[in-house]
Write an enzyme that holds these catalytic residues in place. Structure first.
Site, PDB file in Angstrom:
ATOM      1  N   CYS A  12       0.822  -1.232   0.000  1.00 18.59           N
ATOM      2  CA  CYS A  12       0.000   0.000   0.000  1.00 18.59           C
ATOM      3  C   CYS A  12       0.844   1.266   0.000  1.00 18.59           C
ATOM      4  O   CYS A  12       0.345   2.342  -0.319  1.00 18.59           O
ATOM      5  CB  CYS A  12      -0.940   0.003   1.197  1.00 18.59           C
ATOM      6  N   HIS A  56      -3.880   6.983   2.665  1.00 14.89           N
ATOM      7  CA  HIS A  56      -4.175   5.674   2.071  1.00 14.89           C
ATOM      8  C   HIS A  56      -5.561   5.232   2.553  1.00 14.89           C
ATOM      9  O   HIS A  56      -5.931   5.449   3.708  1.00 14.89           O
ATOM     10  CB  HIS A  56      -3.107   4.668   2.496  1.00 14.89           C
ATOM     11  N   ASN A  58     -10.009  -0.594  -0.691  1.00 16.88           N
ATOM     12  CA  ASN A  58      -8.558  -0.475  -0.576  1.00 16.88           C
ATOM     13  C   ASN A  58      -7.931  -0.966  -1.884  1.00 16.88           C
ATOM     14  O   ASN A  58      -7.946  -2.160  -2.166  1.00 16.88           O
ATOM     15  CB  ASN A  58      -8.094  -1.313   0.621  1.00 16.88           C
TER      16      ASN A  58
END
Ligand code: UT7
Length: 334
Positions: A114, A254, A284
């Protein structure tokens, strides 16, 4: 030393929408649980046999080249941030380059989950800083659905597929990438990983049967590290650049969990209307989440805006980047 600036953004999300109702028919969960505990309503899924992350990355890069009026042969470096490459090899960057007619380039992948976009952005900026390169593309492309176990209710509501790309060029006026703090702690490797399919546990019938080719996550442990580290690093980069909450035009966290975003927003003190949040629509998307936000918000970004990006992911890897936005996003609005 040449400073690097983002001078354009391209993006792509697949058409198929996997909403919480459909997830609730796959596993024992509800829209209410997912919305309360994570904050995701729907996510995009790339369907189609043989289509990998490069399919989306190709489209994001094509849009970027068109928007910025850049010819493929001008691109000298292409870095693809991905945890879901099309193949072990060749790298996904070279596939994306080939599909866009980009030939004279150093093309390679970076894997930092990520945090992949921020790590690749720093790397791309250093190519510019060397003075040797003038046009660098950083593309993040993730087909998270390819490693998501749709029988596991603790992970399958979380992830979505997407790609987004930025062009980096030498800054003309001192705007661009101002500062970055990037960190790694291998303690995370037991909390969030995909066990099999790599050189440690190559694919066997047994690894497939044991569902070891999917994301394994100890949610609570990851949550604790994510909350602390993403908030800390966001506050740290603001402090050391003497930025108050009012100096920050946009905070770009994020998009893993709305509660993690909340914690980081509270820590920075930035007003909620300055926080880019699209987790409810895309879930996500791993390394894509930050450039995907920038892509969506581009028309609102103004030259000189102080933008703070922050990420946390597997590894663990995490970090924050301070950008002084280098152009009026409106110029690309149709
Ligand atoms: O982007 C990379 C980094 N990743 C992250 O930042 C993710 C960090 N972790 C998280 O966001 C959260 O930990 C999750 C969203 C993954 C899970 O939320 P949680 O609040 O930590 O839930 P939990 O794992 O503590 O589970 C609480 C309960 C459990 O039931 P019991 O044991 O209390 O009876 C789970 O079995 O919720 C249950 N549960 C579910 N219930 C309905 C877990 N998943 C689900 C579900 N639907 N989908």
């Amino acid at each position: 030393m040449k400073q690097a600036a983002i001078t354009g953004i391209g993006g792509y999300v697949p058409d198929y929408i996997l909403d919480n109702d459909e997830i609730s028919r796959m596993v024992d969960t509800t829209d209410e649980w997912i919305m309360t505990r994570i904050g995701i309503k729907e996510r995009r899924i790339l369907k189609g046999e043989g289509l990998g992350s490069s399919f989306m990355g190709e489209k994001a890069v094509r849009q970027l080249l068109e928007k910025t009026g850049t010819r493929p042969e001008e691109i000298e470096v292409l870095i693809c941030a991905t945890t879901t490459p099309d193949h072990f090899f060749p790298n996904t960057a070279s596939i994306i380059a080939e599909k866009n007619g980009i030939k004279n380039t150093i093309a390679f992948d970076m894997a930092a989950a990520c945090s992949g976009f921020l790590f690749a952005l720093e790397t791309g900026a250093n190519f510019i800083a060397s003075g040797k390169y003038k046009k660098v593309i950083v593309v993040a492309a993730e087909k998270m659905s390819s490693i998501t176990d749709y029988t596991d209710r603790t992970t399958c509501p979380l992830f979505g597929d997407a790609a987004a790309a930025v062009l980096l060029e030498p800054s003309e006026d001192g705007f661009g990438l101002m500062d970055s703090i990037l960190r790694t702690d291998g303690v995370g490797s037991s909390h969030l990983y995909m066990k099999a399919g790599g050189s440690a546990y190559p694919a066997t019938i047994e690894t497939v049967t044991k569902r070891e080719h999917f994301i394994y996550q100890e949610g609570q442990a990851v949550f604790k590290y994510a909350v602390t580290n993403m908030a800390d690093v966001s506050a740290e980069i603001m402090e050391r650049n003497h930025l108050s909450k009012d100096d920050v035009a946009w905070f770009v966290p994020h998009q893993a969990n709305l509660r993690i975003i909340d914690a980081a927003v509270k820590r920075t003190g930035v007003d909620y209307d300055k926080v880019m949040i699209n987790i409810q629509r895309y879930g996500n998307t791993s390394g894509v989440s930050i450039p995907l936000c920038l892509w969506e918000w581009e028309p609102k970004l103004k030259k000189g805006d102080n933008v703070i990006c922050a990420a946390f992911g597997a590894g663990f890897t995490w970090g924050s980047v301070y950008l002084k936005w280098a152009y009026d996003g409106e110029k690309f609005a149709k």
